[in-house]
Design a protein around this motif. Structure first.
Motif, PDB file in Angstrom:
ATOM      1  N   LEU A 232       0.927  -1.271   0.153  1.00 31.77           N
ATOM      2  CA  LEU A 232       0.011   0.003   0.090  1.00 31.77           C
ATOM      3  C   LEU A 232       1.066   1.344  -0.048  1.00 31.77           C
ATOM      4  CD1 LEU A 232      -2.768   1.155   0.097  1.00 31.77           C
ATOM      5  CD2 LEU A 232      -2.841   0.885   2.535  1.00 31.77           C
ATOM      6  N   ARG A 233       1.941   1.122   0.700  1.00 34.54           N
ATOM      7  CA  ARG A 233       2.971   2.501   0.850  1.00 34.54           C
ATOM      8  C   ARG A 233       3.486   2.566  -0.450  1.00 34.54           C
ATOM      9  NH1 ARG A 233       5.427   0.945   4.863  1.00 34.54           N
ATOM     10  NH2 ARG A 233       7.277  -0.095   3.877  1.00 34.54           N
ATOM     11  N   LYS A 234       3.751   1.555  -1.083  1.00 35.97           N
ATOM     12  CA  LYS A 234       4.605   1.616  -2.339  1.00 35.97           C
ATOM     13  C   LYS A 234       3.443   2.018  -3.570  1.00 35.97           C
ATOM     14  CE  LYS A 234       7.554  -1.557  -5.237  1.00 35.97           C
ATOM     15  NZ  LYS A 234       7.812  -2.755  -5.623  1.00 35.97           N
ATOM     16  N   GLY A 235       2.183   1.423  -3.480  1.00 33.00           N
ATOM     17  CA  GLY A 235       1.188   2.080  -4.390  1.00 33.00           C
ATOM     18  C   GLY A 235       0.935   3.612  -4.338  1.00 33.00           C
ATOM     19  N   MET A 236       0.985   3.949  -2.943  1.00 31.14           N
ATOM     20  CA  MET A 236       0.656   5.662  -2.775  1.00 31.14           C
ATOM     21  C   MET A 236       1.749   6.449  -3.108  1.00 31.14           C
ATOM     22  SD  MET A 236      -2.142   5.442  -1.177  1.00 31.14           S
ATOM     23  CE  MET A 236      -2.406   7.421  -0.631  1.00 31.14           C
ATOM     24  N   GLU A 237       3.153   5.784  -3.077  1.00 27.81           N
ATOM     25  CA  GLU A 237       4.294   6.440  -3.651  1.00 27.81           C
ATOM     26  C   GLU A 237       4.260   6.616  -5.206  1.00 27.81           C
ATOM     27  OE1 GLU A 237       7.438   4.287  -2.093  1.00 27.81           O
ATOM     28  OE2 GLU A 237       7.447   5.010  -0.113  1.00 27.81           O
ATOM     29  N   PHE A 238       3.817   5.463  -5.845  1.00 31.85           N
ATOM     30  CA  PHE A 238       3.529   5.650  -7.296  1.00 31.85           C
ATOM     31  C   PHE A 238       2.518   6.540  -7.811  1.00 31.85           C
ATOM     32  CE2 PHE A 238       5.379   0.918  -7.454  1.00 31.85           C
ATOM     33  CZ  PHE A 238       6.654   1.119  -7.616  1.00 31.85           C
ATOM     34  N   SER A 239       1.499   6.484  -6.901  1.00 30.76           N
ATOM     35  CA  SER A 239       0.359   7.513  -7.278  1.00 30.76           C
ATOM     36  C   SER A 239       0.815   8.886  -7.433  1.00 30.76           C
ATOM     37  CB  SER A 239      -0.913   7.048  -6.524  1.00 30.76           C
ATOM     38  OG  SER A 239      -1.806   7.905  -6.572  1.00 30.76           O
ATOM     39  N   ALA A 240       1.614   9.213  -6.186  1.00 30.08           N
ATOM     40  CA  ALA A 240       2.072  10.327  -5.950  1.00 30.08           C
ATOM     41  C   ALA A 240       2.850  10.922  -7.126  1.00 30.08           C
ATOM     42  CB  ALA A 240       2.411  10.767  -4.798  1.00 30.08           C
ATOM     43  N   ARG A 241       3.786  10.017  -7.667  1.00 31.32           N
ATOM     44  CA  ARG A 241       4.677  10.015  -8.586  1.00 31.32           C
ATOM     45  C   ARG A 241       3.783  10.427 -10.083  1.00 31.32           C
ATOM     46  NH1 ARG A 241       8.905   5.494  -8.812  1.00 31.32           N
ATOM     47  NH2 ARG A 241       9.476   6.806 -10.913  1.00 31.32           N
ATOM     48  N   LEU A 242       2.951   9.848 -10.504  1.00 26.26           N
ATOM     49  CA  LEU A 242       1.970  10.006 -11.518  1.00 26.26           C
ATOM     50  C   LEU A 242       1.276  11.530 -11.240  1.00 26.26           C
ATOM     51  CD1 LEU A 242       0.175   6.365 -11.814  1.00 26.26           C
ATOM     52  CD2 LEU A 242       2.413   7.407 -13.261  1.00 26.26           C
ATOM     53  N   LYS A 243       0.773  11.743 -10.240  1.00 29.16           N
ATOM     54  CA  LYS A 243       0.223  12.987 -10.331  1.00 29.16           C
ATOM     55  C   LYS A 243       1.081  14.177 -10.431  1.00 29.16           C
ATOM     56  CE  LYS A 243      -3.506  11.900  -6.536  1.00 29.16           C
ATOM     57  NZ  LYS A 243      -4.033  12.274  -5.415  1.00 29.16           N
ATOM     58  N   ALA A 244       2.117  14.129 -10.019  1.00 25.21           N
ATOM     59  CA  ALA A 244       3.178  15.063 -10.153  1.00 25.21           C
ATOM     60  C   ALA A 244       3.712  15.162 -11.341  1.00 25.21           C
ATOM     61  CB  ALA A 244       4.431  14.763  -9.225  1.00 25.21           C
ATOM     62  N   SER A 245       3.593  14.223 -12.330  1.00 21.96           N
ATOM     63  CA  SER A 245       3.923  14.101 -13.475  1.00 21.96           C
ATOM     64  C   SER A 245       3.055  14.632 -14.797  1.00 21.96           C
ATOM     65  CB  SER A 245       4.748  12.855 -14.065  1.00 21.96           C
ATOM     66  OG  SER A 245       5.769  12.509 -13.015  1.00 21.96           O
ATOM     67  N   LEU A 246       1.808  14.957 -14.420  1.00 22.36           N
ATOM     68  CA  LEU A 246       0.689  15.043 -15.361  1.00 22.36           C
ATOM     69  C   LEU A 246       1.069  16.001 -16.100  1.00 22.36           C
ATOM     70  CD1 LEU A 246      -2.474  14.541 -13.000  1.00 22.36           C
ATOM     71  CD2 LEU A 246      -1.672  13.122 -14.817  1.00 22.36           C
ATOM     72  N   PRO A 247       1.197  16.071 -17.309  1.00 23.97           N
ATOM     73  CA  PRO A 247       1.607  17.172 -18.423  1.00 23.97           C
ATOM     74  C   PRO A 247       0.170  18.326 -18.597  1.00 23.97           C
ATOM     75  CG  PRO A 247       0.887  15.105 -19.769  1.00 23.97           C
ATOM     76  CD  PRO A 247       0.859  14.729 -18.255  1.00 23.97           C
ATOM     77  N   SER A 248       0.521  19.200 -18.774  1.00 24.48           N
ATOM     78  CA  SER A 248      -0.623  20.347 -19.104  1.00 24.48           C
ATOM     79  C   SER A 248      -0.940  20.338 -20.548  1.00 24.48           C
ATOM     80  CB  SER A 248      -0.189  21.628 -18.337  1.00 24.48           C
ATOM     81  OG  SER A 248       1.177  22.147 -18.813  1.00 24.48           O
ATOM     82  N   ARG A 249       0.118  20.033 -21.599  1.00 20.87           N
ATOM     83  CA  ARG A 249      -0.032  20.235 -23.008  1.00 20.87           C
ATOM     84  C   ARG A 249       0.563  18.826 -23.655  1.00 20.87           C
ATOM     85  NH1 ARG A 249       3.189  24.554 -21.759  1.00 20.87           N
ATOM     86  NH2 ARG A 249       5.282  24.365 -22.625  1.00 20.87           N
ATOM     87  N   ILE A 250       0.247  18.881 -24.902  1.00 23.04           N
ATOM     88  CA  ILE A 250       1.131  17.748 -25.676  1.00 23.04           C
ATOM     89  C   ILE A 250       1.810  18.685 -26.865  1.00 23.04           C
ATOM     90  CG2 ILE A 250       1.145  15.765 -26.976  1.00 23.04           C
ATOM     91  CD1 ILE A 250      -1.487  14.795 -25.546  1.00 23.04           C
ATOM     92  N   ASP A 251       3.037  18.835 -26.878  1.00 27.45           N
ATOM     93  CA  ASP A 251       3.579  19.564 -28.037  1.00 27.45           C
ATOM     94  C   ASP A 251       4.188  18.745 -28.984  1.00 27.45           C
ATOM     95  OD1 ASP A 251       4.962  21.615 -29.670  1.00 27.45           O
ATOM     96  OD2 ASP A 251       6.092  22.503 -27.888  1.00 27.45           O
ATOM     97  N   PRO A 252       3.756  18.901 -30.407  1.00 26.93           N
ATOM     98  CA  PRO A 252       4.279  17.727 -31.359  1.00 26.93           C
ATOM     99  C   PRO A 252       5.632  18.266 -31.521  1.00 26.93           C
ATOM    100  CG  PRO A 252       2.820  19.428 -32.345  1.00 26.93           C
ATOM    101  CD  PRO A 252       2.741  19.634 -30.609  1.00 26.93           C
ATOM    102  N   ALA A 253       6.194  19.563 -31.226  1.00 23.58           N
ATOM    103  CA  ALA A 253       7.588  19.807 -31.646  1.00 23.58           C
ATOM    104  C   ALA A 253       8.573  19.204 -30.569  1.00 23.58           C
ATOM    105  CB  ALA A 253       7.987  21.322 -31.269  1.00 23.58           C
ATOM    106  N   THR A 254       8.102  18.282 -29.794  1.00 23.21           N
ATOM    107  CA  THR A 254       9.017  17.759 -28.709  1.00 23.21           C
ATOM    108  C   THR A 254       9.423  16.303 -29.542  1.00 23.21           C
ATOM    109  OG1 THR A 254       7.151  16.694 -27.427  1.00 23.21           O
ATOM    110  CG2 THR A 254       8.072  18.798 -26.567  1.00 23.21           C
ATOM    111  N   VAL A 255       8.797  15.961 -30.427  1.00 23.27           N
ATOM    112  CA  VAL A 255       9.244  14.742 -31.202  1.00 23.27           C
ATOM    113  C   VAL A 255       9.647  15.090 -32.871  1.00 23.27           C
ATOM    114  CG1 VAL A 255       8.022  13.023 -29.769  1.00 23.27           C
ATOM    115  CG2 VAL A 255       6.633  14.103 -31.518  1.00 23.27           C
ATOM    116  N   SER A 256       8.948  15.986 -33.423  1.00 19.83           N
ATOM    117  CA  SER A 256       9.242  16.156 -34.793  1.00 19.83           C
ATOM    118  C   SER A 256       8.491  17.395 -35.061  1.00 19.83           C
ATOM    119  CB  SER A 256       8.828  15.043 -35.785  1.00 19.83           C
ATOM    120  OG  SER A 256       9.130  15.345 -36.748  1.00 19.83           O
ATOM    121  N   THR A 257       9.079  18.207 -35.991  1.00 17.77           N
ATOM    122  CA  THR A 257       8.217  19.466 -36.407  1.00 17.77           C
ATOM    123  C   THR A 257       7.799  19.272 -37.957  1.00 17.77           C
ATOM    124  OG1 THR A 257      10.310  20.449 -37.135  1.00 17.77           O
ATOM    125  CG2 THR A 257       9.383  21.014 -35.110  1.00 17.77           C
ATOM    126  N   ARG A 258       7.973  17.864 -38.353  1.00 18.43           N
ATOM    127  CA  ARG A 258       7.914  17.665 -39.764  1.00 18.43           C
ATOM    128  C   ARG A 258       6.914  16.325 -39.935  1.00 18.43           C
ATOM    129  NH1 ARG A 258      12.444  15.758 -42.701  1.00 18.43           N
ATOM    130  NH2 ARG A 258      11.164  15.798 -44.497  1.00 18.43           N
TER     131      ARG A 258
END
Length: 237
Positions: free
Chosen positions: A17-43
């Protein structure tokens, strides 16, 4: 001996349970606010679809994990099992994406990955879009090829999610043999049957979510090379 086993089970549950709570917190902290195509390719457009799947999946996985852990801590084990079952589906799609992208890079050709990505991004089963969504069992089976027990874990959770014995009498009733009646209540299910897959799948998701970026970069280069070849090809007209 029985008391020792019970204490060990309690410790294991507490640690998980402690491990699961830690993983969940990591996911919440990593949620992106946008998806930018330029981060992979502009073409090339195809890598952007792959990026969209990766980033969008972080949201349902985070939301489902948080809700499942909350239900588990409140002894709402059927709800926790149903949420965990849904979580395993999203985790499986992320792993399928990882294998498709890595496979395309290894083969040096995009092949049918464009169709795979399109169906994963905008596919539906109610015909509200022209593309058919992937069958979730196909995703589960892709993971099972490398994680032998993944489908079995998923099917055990399905038994609880459906109005079968596991989601009915097995979850809420205990037979009183002396009085010959059922005593009803919550938290009758084996707790680790739910918490184990929940935490393991979260760890699995995080691992392959983190592994994807370098493969996405190589995939983008592959797509751009294919664009170059197409642009340099003589006009058939």
């Amino acid at each position: 001996m029985a008391e020792e086993d019970a204490n060990q089970a309690a410790i294991s549950e507490e640690d998980l349970l402690r491990k699961g709570m830690e993983f969940s917190a990591r996911l919440k902290a990593s949620l992106p606010s946008r998806i930018d195509p330029a981060t992979v390719s502009t073409r090339a457009k195809i890598p952007f679809n792959a990026l969209c799947i990766r980033e969008v999946l972080l949201y349902p996985v985070s939301e489902l994990a948080d809700a499942a852990l909350t239900c588990f801590r409140q002894d709402q084990l059927v709800a926790a099992a149903i949420l965990t079952r849904a979580l395993l589906e999203s985790v499986a799609l992320l792993y399928w994406l990882y294998k498709e992208v890595k496979g395309a890079v290894a083969s040096g050709a995009t092949g049918k990955i464009d169709e795979f990505l399109g169906r994963a991004v905008v596919g539906t089963r109610n015909k509200s879009t022209p593309l058919l969504a992937h069958n979730v069992m196909d995703a589960i089976d892709v993971v099972t090829q490398d994680m032998e027990h993944y489908r079995k874990l998923y099917e055990e959770l399905c038994e609880i999610a459906h109005p079968n014995w596991a989601g009915g009498l097995g979850a809420y009733a205990k037979l009183n043999r002396e009085m010959v009646w059922y005593e009803l209540g919550t938290s009758r299910l084996p707790r680790l049957l739910i918490l184990g897959p929940l935490v393991t799948s979260l760890e699995f998701f995080i691992e392959f979510y983190d592994r994807l970026p370098p493969h996405l970069k190589e995939f983008a280069k592959l797509c751009e090379r294919e664009l170059d070849k197409h642009e340099q090809a003589p006009d058939s007209n």
